[in-house]
Design an enzyme around this catalytic site. Sequence first.
Site, short mmCIF file in Angstrom:
data_model
loop_
_atom_site.label_atom_id
_atom_site.label_comp_id
_atom_site.label_asym_id
_atom_site.label_seq_id
_atom_site.Cartn_x
_atom_site.Cartn_y
_atom_site.Cartn_z
N ASN A 1 -4.19 18.91 -8.20
CA ASN A 1 -4.19 17.55 -8.19
C ASN A 1 -3.75 16.51 -9.08
O ASN A 1 -4.53 16.19 -9.96
CB ASN A 1 -5.80 17.09 -8.20
CG ASN A 1 -6.11 15.65 -7.60
OD1 ASN A 1 -5.58 14.85 -7.16
ND2 ASN A 1 -7.78 15.18 -7.44
N LYS B 1 -3.75 13.21 -8.68
CA LYS B 1 -4.38 12.06 -8.93
C LYS B 1 -3.59 11.19 -9.09
O LYS B 1 -2.54 11.32 -9.07
CB LYS B 1 -5.40 12.06 -10.30
CG LYS B 1 -6.15 12.97 -10.22
CD LYS B 1 -7.31 13.08 -11.15
CE LYS B 1 -8.63 14.36 -10.80
NZ LYS B 1 -10.08 14.03 -11.84
N HIS C 1 -12.48 14.31 -1.82
CA HIS C 1 -12.65 13.93 -3.71
C HIS C 1 -13.21 13.23 -3.88
O HIS C 1 -13.69 11.80 -3.43
CB HIS C 1 -11.26 13.64 -3.85
CG HIS C 1 -11.19 13.98 -5.24
ND1 HIS C 1 -11.08 12.88 -6.68
CD2 HIS C 1 -11.09 15.11 -6.26
CE1 HIS C 1 -11.57 13.97 -7.74
NE2 HIS C 1 -11.12 15.56 -7.54
N GLU D 1 -13.19 11.12 -6.44
CA GLU D 1 -12.53 9.67 -6.40
C GLU D 1 -13.38 9.02 -5.55
O GLU D 1 -13.13 7.96 -5.10
CB GLU D 1 -11.53 10.27 -7.40
CG GLU D 1 -12.43 10.42 -8.74
CD GLU D 1 -11.10 11.31 -9.11
OE1 GLU D 1 -9.43 11.21 -9.04
OE2 GLU D 1 -11.30 11.72 -10.64
N GLU E 1 -17.18 20.95 -6.38
CA GLU E 1 -16.18 19.58 -7.55
C GLU E 1 -17.20 19.18 -8.04
O GLU E 1 -17.63 18.04 -7.43
CB GLU E 1 -15.03 18.87 -6.99
CG GLU E 1 -13.97 19.69 -7.08
CD GLU E 1 -12.86 18.88 -7.78
OE1 GLU E 1 -12.01 19.13 -8.24
OE2 GLU E 1 -12.16 18.06 -7.20
N GLY F 1 -13.10 15.74 -14.86
CA GLY F 1 -12.10 15.11 -16.36
C GLY F 1 -13.50 14.69 -17.06
O GLY F 1 -12.70 14.10 -18.40
N SER G 1 -12.83 20.37 -14.94
CA SER G 1 -12.82 20.81 -15.84
C SER G 1 -11.84 22.09 -16.55
O SER G 1 -11.95 22.97 -17.16
CB SER G 1 -13.57 20.04 -17.37
OG SER G 1 -13.68 18.85 -17.11
#
Length: 252
Positions: free
Chosen positions: A12, A14, A96, A98, A168, A174, A214
């Site tokens: 991904n 992003k 996701h 985000e 996730e 991140g 991560s």
Amino acid sequence: MASQRKFVVGGNWKMNGNKSSIDGIISFLNAGPLDANTDVIVAPPAAYLDYVRSKVNANVAVAAQTCYKVDKGAFTGEISPSMIKDVGATWVILGHSERRHVFGESDELIGEKVKFALSEGLNVIACIGEKLDEREAGQTNDVVFRQTKAIADNVLGSDWSRVVIAYEPVWAIGTGKTASPEQAQEVHQSLRKWVSDNVSPEVAQNVRIQYGGSVNAGNCKELAAKPDVDGFLVGGASLKPDFVTIVNARKD
Ligand code: PGA
């Protein structure tokens, strides 16, 4: 018995990259070598879907990072499954963290998107995961089961073969803080049991559950060795040649 599920690794990207840096990513992807026993998917920003599809080898599938729940119309800024397919991409990432936490997407909207994307013939990586406070409050299972139900309610029987679940934990995305292989396995195993009890044992046995948060070249092998970890969804490390190592995590 070893799992029959094919390993699946997604990158991904992003909101990162430009043509020049993407050329660099495409060259390490095309050089590989990528384990033929792993499905490999990359998700560039929408503006580059067509560009990436035209340059990356056919053994790498291309995904959009989100899409809308209808085919066309007055929805400024959105893209539809038919547009994604039109440029040769075959997957979409939905839900996701985000999208959920920066853009406020609800379980309900994510469910509607999953339903529409599947009905349009796309493959879907459906993401779920708890936040740190939820984990600390002992609510991990409640949260991931609720999110999974909102997705599962929108998947019809045979369409399950086109769904990958990505677990996730938000606290691991991140942050450099990976879930330990044991923590990942524990949640993946509970998720598979939930699917067995609430969808069917057959779907539970076949559905692939990726871990994301991560993942890097150093921790991927240990995570990949867990029986219910069927692949990864990789953010930061998918922009680097380390991604090839992660794709090959199950090899030798
Ligand atoms: P990360 O992101 O690998 O950079 O933690 C994972 C993701 O958001 O899918």
